[in-house]
Design a protein around this motif. Structure first.
Motif, PDB file in Angstrom:
ATOM      1  N   ASP A 142       0.838  -1.192   0.000  1.00  0.00           N
ATOM      2  CA  ASP A 142       0.000   0.000   0.000  1.00  0.00           C
ATOM      3  C   ASP A 142       0.880   1.253   0.000  1.00  0.00           C
ATOM      4  N   LYS A 143       0.900   1.955  -1.122  1.00  0.00           N
ATOM      5  CA  LYS A 143       1.776   3.122  -1.277  1.00  0.00           C
ATOM      6  C   LYS A 143       1.316   4.304  -0.433  1.00  0.00           C
ATOM      7  N   GLN A 144       0.098   4.240   0.089  1.00  0.00           N
ATOM      8  CA  GLN A 144      -0.359   5.289   0.993  1.00  0.00           C
ATOM      9  C   GLN A 144       0.469   5.297   2.272  1.00  0.00           C
ATOM     10  N   PHE A 145       0.874   4.097   2.716  1.00  0.00           N
ATOM     11  CA  PHE A 145       1.559   3.983   4.003  1.00  0.00           C
ATOM     12  C   PHE A 145       3.006   3.506   3.882  1.00  0.00           C
ATOM     13  N   TYR A 146       3.358   2.982   2.731  1.00  0.00           N
ATOM     14  CA  TYR A 146       4.752   2.653   2.419  1.00  0.00           C
ATOM     15  C   TYR A 146       5.078   3.352   1.097  1.00  0.00           C
ATOM     16  N   PRO A 147       5.297   4.694   1.143  1.00  0.00           N
ATOM     17  CA  PRO A 147       5.452   5.488  -0.081  1.00  0.00           C
ATOM     18  C   PRO A 147       6.655   5.054  -0.925  1.00  0.00           C
ATOM     19  N   GLU A 148       6.567   5.392  -2.220  1.00  0.00           N
ATOM     20  CA  GLU A 148       7.659   5.093  -3.137  1.00  0.00           C
ATOM     21  C   GLU A 148       8.818   6.056  -2.919  1.00  0.00           C
ATOM     22  N   ALA A 149       9.953   5.706  -3.499  1.00  0.00           N
ATOM     23  CA  ALA A 149      11.185   6.481  -3.314  1.00  0.00           C
ATOM     24  C   ALA A 149      11.036   7.929  -3.759  1.00  0.00           C
ATOM     25  N   ASP A 150      10.276   8.173  -4.840  1.00  0.00           N
ATOM     26  CA  ASP A 150      10.116   9.538  -5.349  1.00  0.00           C
ATOM     27  C   ASP A 150       9.444  10.451  -4.332  1.00  0.00           C
ATOM     28  N   THR A 151       8.527   9.883  -3.554  1.00  0.00           N
ATOM     29  CA  THR A 151       7.872  10.661  -2.503  1.00  0.00           C
ATOM     30  C   THR A 151       8.777  10.768  -1.281  1.00  0.00           C
ATOM     31  N   MET A 152       9.405   9.673  -0.907  1.00  0.00           N
ATOM     32  CA  MET A 152      10.241   9.629   0.290  1.00  0.00           C
ATOM     33  C   MET A 152      11.383  10.644   0.238  1.00  0.00           C
ATOM     34  N   LYS A 153      11.930  10.863  -0.947  1.00  0.00           N
ATOM     35  CA  LYS A 153      13.116  11.729  -1.057  1.00  0.00           C
ATOM     36  C   LYS A 153      12.809  13.183  -0.701  1.00  0.00           C
ATOM     37  N   ASN A 154      11.529  13.580  -0.760  1.00  0.00           N
ATOM     38  CA  ASN A 154      11.156  14.962  -0.457  1.00  0.00           C
ATOM     39  C   ASN A 154      10.642  15.146   0.968  1.00  0.00           C
ATOM     40  N   LEU A 155      10.619  14.072   1.730  1.00  0.00           N
ATOM     41  CA  LEU A 155      10.127  14.156   3.102  1.00  0.00           C
ATOM     42  C   LEU A 155      11.250  14.571   4.043  1.00  0.00           C
ATOM     43  N   GLU A 156      10.889  15.283   5.095  1.00  0.00           N
ATOM     44  CA  GLU A 156      11.871  15.770   6.066  1.00  0.00           C
ATOM     45  C   GLU A 156      11.538  15.288   7.477  1.00  0.00           C
ATOM     46  N   VAL A 157      12.570  15.039   8.223  1.00  0.00           N
ATOM     47  CA  VAL A 157      12.434  14.700   9.636  1.00  0.00           C
ATOM     48  C   VAL A 157      12.500  15.991  10.439  1.00  0.00           C
ATOM     49  N   TYR A 158      11.626  16.136  11.427  1.00  0.00           N
ATOM     50  CA  TYR A 158      11.702  17.312  12.297  1.00  0.00           C
ATOM     51  C   TYR A 158      13.038  17.326  13.032  1.00  0.00           C
ATOM     52  N   LYS A 159      13.664  18.498  13.066  1.00  0.00           N
ATOM     53  CA  LYS A 159      14.903  18.670  13.813  1.00  0.00           C
ATOM     54  C   LYS A 159      14.616  19.408  15.113  1.00  0.00           C
ATOM     55  N   ASP A 160      15.468  19.163  16.093  1.00  0.00           N
ATOM     56  CA  ASP A 160      15.372  19.932  17.327  1.00  0.00           C
ATOM     57  C   ASP A 160      15.946  21.313  17.030  1.00  0.00           C
ATOM     58  N   LEU A 161      15.091  22.317  16.900  1.00  0.00           N
ATOM     59  CA  LEU A 161      15.512  23.656  16.493  1.00  0.00           C
ATOM     60  C   LEU A 161      15.999  24.508  17.659  1.00  0.00           C
TER      61      LEU A 161
END
Length: 357
Positions: free
Chosen positions: A318-337
């Protein structure tokens, strides 16, 4: 008189002996209790209760399970140190903060079995290089859930939510990083921006969104969407999975231009009272069958590759919950600012909420 004094003196001596004996018994009892107990501090409804029973049966430990509703609430209690938590499960930016403040233990990897079950892409991340302090538990995304009965064209970008057709029909997660981050992403900026001009621009842009906002809520968002009370919502992938199970007209999308990729990992707070039990629990949760069972119950994506293989095809593909690489590459992890920038994000978010009223 001397006999009377002697009598009372004898009573006092007996009382002292009894107090010492009682204290020793309590210490021994406390030590025994600590040695046979595992205290876990976790998000609410974030583990299959059957797994806790299985762990108790398998190991003989008694599990004390406490919950929190935000990383910040968890941080405050661990910082205060009043309770000897053996395991906690914070998110990535909070793990970074806990490490910097020396509030969690460095792990002994020689005592951990099953780390090789974790997909390499979820190891050695910036918030905890070489996983010295944390072990992956769940991961997921922040995205848009929509109701095909109430939406003609499926939204696929954050900017779509500003469309006037969603007037009073949009639900938002109650979180400063999430909402301000969405505003930043919709303008092409990083959700970790420390450019005050970008943050101000995002805040102004969010004010234009307010006519569409029906409510800003937490867990209640699930029931609202399941009950067809809103057309679209910003939500987390796991919450979306729960909604989709209850309503076939709901769908989940992750904006391809950018969004939040989050991780929740197991850690040992500095207050750990039973390291042996904590390591046994980590190893227990790394076992593929247990990780698979937990993923099915909670609904979030598992980082455990062998557990993922055990999931039904319609879940793991299910690509809704296990996205493809093209989507994953644009996602960011929250940093401790840091405290200053977090305060700015919170202030801007409060401005947005106040403007909405």
């Amino acid at each position: 008189m001397k006999k009377l004094l002697s009598f009372f003196g004898g009573i006092i001596i007996i009382m002292i002996v009894l107090i010492i004996c009682s204290s020793n018994l309590q210490r021994k009892s406390g030590a025994k209790t600590a040695a046979n107990t595992l205290t876990i501090y976790n998000w609410g409804d974030y583990i299959d209760p059957e797994l806790l029973k299985d762990f108790e049966t398998k190991t003989g430990y008694k599990v004390n399970y406490e919950t929190y509703d935000s990383n910040e609430a968890m941080y405050t209690k661990i910082q205060q140190g009043g309770t000897s938590y053996d395991i906690a499960i914070p998110s990535e930016y909070m793990i970074e903060k806990l490490i910097s403040e020396n509030l969690i233990e460095k792990l002994d990897h020689s005592k951990i079995k099953g780390l090789n079950n974790i997909e390499p892409q979820f190891l050695n991340l910036d918030f905890d290089k070489n996983n010295q302090y944390s072990i992956p538990y769940f991961w997921g995304t922040l995205g848009i859930v929509y109701n095909d009965k109430l939406v003609e064209k499926a939204p696929s970008h954050w900017s779509d939510l500003w469309d006037k057709k969603y007037a009073n029909n949009l639900m938002l997660v109650d979180g400063a990083r999430e909402v301000i981050g969405m505003g930043l992403n919709s303008l092409g900026y990083s959700l970790n921006s420390t450019d005050i001009n970008q943050i101000d621009e995002a805040t102004v842009h969010l004010k234009d969104l307010t006519p569409n906002v029906k409510a800003i809520v937490a867990d209640e968002i699930k029931q609202y969407m399941i009950s067809d009370e809103a057309a679209v919502a910003m939500t987390f992938s796991g919450a979306a999975a729960s909604m989709l199970e209850e309503n076939d007209h709901l769908h989940y999308v992750v904006p391809t231009e950018g969004s939040n990729l989050w991780f929740d990992n197991m850690v040992m707070p500095k207050t750990v009272g039973n390291k042996k039990a904590a390591y046994e629990f980590i190893n227990f949760m790394l076992e593929p069958e247990n990780a698979k069972k937990n993923a099915e119950y909670v609904g979030y994506a598992t980082p455990n590759a062998k557990a993922k293989e055990l999931l039904p095809d319609d879940v793991k593909n299910d690509k809704q919950f296990y996205p493809e690489a093209d989507t994953m590459k644009n996602l960011e992890v929250y940093k401790d600012l840091g405290k200053e920038w977090l305060g700015i994000y919170n202030d801007k978010y409060l401005q947005f909420k106040m403007y909405r009223k």
